[in-house]
Design an enzyme around this catalytic site. Structure first.
Site, PDB file in Angstrom:
ATOM      1  N   GLY A 301       0.809  -1.209   0.000  1.00 26.16           N
ATOM      2  CA  GLY A 301       0.000   0.000   0.000  1.00 26.16           C
ATOM      3  C   GLY A 301       0.845   1.262   0.000  1.00 26.16           C
ATOM      4  N   SER A 302       0.320   2.289   0.629  1.00 27.00           N
ATOM      5  CA  SER A 302       0.934   3.618   0.525  1.00 27.00           C
ATOM      6  C   SER A 302       2.271   3.752   1.232  1.00 27.00           C
ATOM      7  CB  SER A 302      -0.037   4.671   1.054  1.00 27.00           C
ATOM      8  OG  SER A 302      -1.166   4.770   0.216  1.00 27.00           O
TER       9      SER A 302
END
Length: 583
Positions: A301-302
């Site tokens: 993810g981020s």
């Protein structure tokens, strides 16, 4: 005449004595020695013989005591293995994590048995869990030695001993004991019934010479030094305790966490839930109990945006104030890239990080190009299998054909799956001054780490990344982990999981990586929560900022004092403390 007869009667008949007896008596007694002297010599000889016997017996007892419970006399040509000795494993403070204890095991010698049926009947009565057919088959064989049951209790040993069955005996074996149970289970691993490592550090020990020492007969209890690990049992316990609470609170499928020393690459704590008790090896066979930090590979993810921004900043083509178009979704072919919280305007590089903009990260990656993106991630160790002391590791999952669309999605952490420990290694390099250091589960000094380190980004780029991570804790998505006094920095990540070939919005894997203190990082903390459920207090949200981040804050509050990090209050904001120092 009578005197002569008396003399003749009392004179020994020496002439009838064989010549060799006369010679021995002459050597022992000499000539004309009376009977009392002869008696004293005989008593002395008897004492000497008995003394020699006792000396031999004493020497044998000392030898047996010195070699301990040697099994050589019991080893036969059969394939039955006997548990061998292993060194203790201790944490960085000397706390025992794994050690050998002595335990009796039951064996049989079929060739010495008088009545097999009687022996089987008596043994199965004393040990009801024995398989009658298997015991009969073993005792009916022609072998000289067979195992009947390994690792019995002292009480069972006494009960069987009282039966007095010929051909049934006991051996004291080395049994591995893990006094801390489930703590550090994935790190330590476990052994099989023969005390041979089959997972974790235990398996690493066997593959690094211990098995060879066993075969050579040198791996005895007294010849092995303890193995010192980098893990801190106190930190490990605190991390596991908070992860257990978070897993239960958010009704998550799994939870895991890791603490690394950014300057040495040491793994100070590692927890993957659900875990197992190495004292109960059957639990380790559960496929749901894998080590998610080394064996599992995930889209992070981020948190991967940290790599994207570091790549751009290190190139010199992008600054913290460069502007990026985030007025709307980014359309790429039939795909649409959008932000969870769109700002509807141009944003700078700092805002891309603090607002975790997918659109901004994608545009930054495209500005560098596909080849530069691949080269940077390869340099950061994200595209090859990570090797550590733990045998359990997995290769990253990469796109088969890496084009611009792959660069777009990988920029914000989708489309590439890595082992979480692999991502931690890369982020360590982003904040420690730019040095990529291979992680280790053994104790290592900073000097030793520098010899292995490889520069991957400029020191000034590392300063900017530390500033961004601290800024994110001040005003961004990591605010709930900003424990006062420890100047925390961090980055959140929420990755939708792939279910049946499609991303599922309601099934996410959350990650949060934190550094402390952000102005001069010593440690990095990674928290991962798999499929957390929405709660009333999270307003129905399941993103990382509502579960992984507050969990990270609780862990930091507990472990920072244990790690020797002194709290500092009233520190200036990141732009005046970190960036000003960098300039």
């Amino acid at each position: 005449m009578s005197d002569r007869v008396d003399n003749i009667a009392h004179t020994p008949l020496r002439r009838s004595e064989p010549w060799h007896q006369r010679m021995i008596r002459g050597l022992l007694y000499g000539q004309n020695v009376d009977r009392a002297a002869r008696a004293r010599v005989r008593v002395g000889l008897t004492i000497l013989v008995f003394a020699l016997v006792y000396v031999v017996i004493g020497a044998r007892l000392v030898m047996y005591a010195a070699i301990g419970d040697g099994h050589g006399s019991r080893r036969t040509a059969s394939q039955d293995a006997i548990a061998t000795a292993r060194p203790d494993i201790v944490d960085r403070n000397g706390q025992i994590l794994a050690t050998d204890v002595k335990t009796p095991s039951l064996f049989g010698e079929p060739r010495r048995l008088i009545d097999v049926d009687e022996a089987v009947e008596l043994l199965t009565a004393a040990l009801p869990d024995l398989d009658t057919a298997e015991v009969r088959d073993r005792l009916s064989s022609k072998k000289g030695f067979v195992w009947l049951k390994r690792e019995i209790t002292p009480r069972q040993q006494r009960d069987i001993h009282r039966l007095g069955i010929p051909g049934i005996g006991f051996l004291r074996e080395n049994k591995r004991d893990y006094p801390n149970g489930v703590d550090v289970s994935h790190l330590i691993g476990l052994v099989n019934i023969d005390n041979q490592g089959i997972a974790g550090i235990e398996k690493w020990l066997d593959s690094n010479g211990l098995a060879d020492l066993h075969r050579a007969g040198f791996a005895t209890d007294r010849l092995q030094k303890p193995i010192e690990l980098a893990v801190d049992l106190r930190v490990e316990h605190a991390l596991r305790d908070e992860l257990m609470a978070a897993k239960e609170k958010f009704k998550a499928k799994a939870a895991s966490g890791l603490v690394s020393n950014v300057k040495t690459g040491e793994i100070v704590a590692m927890v993957s839930l659900p875990d197992f008790d190495p004292n109960n090896p059957k639990e380790a066979n559960d496929p749901d109990r894998i080590n998610r930090l080394t064996t599992g590979v995930y889209e992070m993810g981020s948190t991967f945006k940290a790599f994207t921004l570091a790549m751009a900043l290190d190139s010199g083509k992008v600054t913290l104030n460069s502007m990026w178009d985030a007025r709307g979704p980014l359309h790429y072919g039939r795909f649409k890239i959008h932000d969870d919280h769109p700002l509807g305007r141009f944003i700078n590089t700092k805002e891309v990080f603090t607002y975790s903009s997918n659109v901004g990260a994608a545009r930054i990656a495209l500005s560098q190009g596909v080849e530069a993106h691949q080269a940077f991630l390869r340099k950061m160790g994200q595209m090859t299998r990570l090797r550590t002391e733990l045998p359990e590791s997995a290769s990253p999952i990469l796109p088969r054909k890496w084009g611009e669309l792959n660069t777009v999605t990988i920029a914000f952490g989708h489309g590439i799956a890595v082992a979480p420990l692999q991502a931690v290694m890369g982020i360590d390099a982003l904040v420690n001054g730019g040095l990529l250091i291979p992680p280790t589960f053994l104790k290592r000094t900073e000097e030793e780490a520098l010899k292995l380190a490889k520069r991957v980004i400029k020191p000034e780029t590392s300063d900017k990344m530390r500033f961004l991570m601290r800024l994110n804790a001040e005003i961004g998505t990591a605010r709930k982990a900003d424990v006062k006094g420890y100047y925390v920095g961090g980055k959140t990540g929420t990755a939708e999981k792939v279910i049946n070939g499609r991303y599922a919005k309601k099934k996410v894997l959350n990650a949060f990586t934190a550094i402390l203190p952000a102005d001069n990082p010593k440690y990095q903390l990674l928290i991962m929560i798999d499929e957390p459920q929405p709660l009333k207090e999270t307003y129905g949200f399941i993103t990382s900022g509502w579960n992984a981040v507050p969990t990270g804050g609780k862990v930091i509050a507990r472990i920072a004092p244990l790690l020797g990090i002194e709290p500092r209050f009233d520190l200036p904001p990141s732009d005046r403390l970190i960036l000003a120092t960098s300039r």
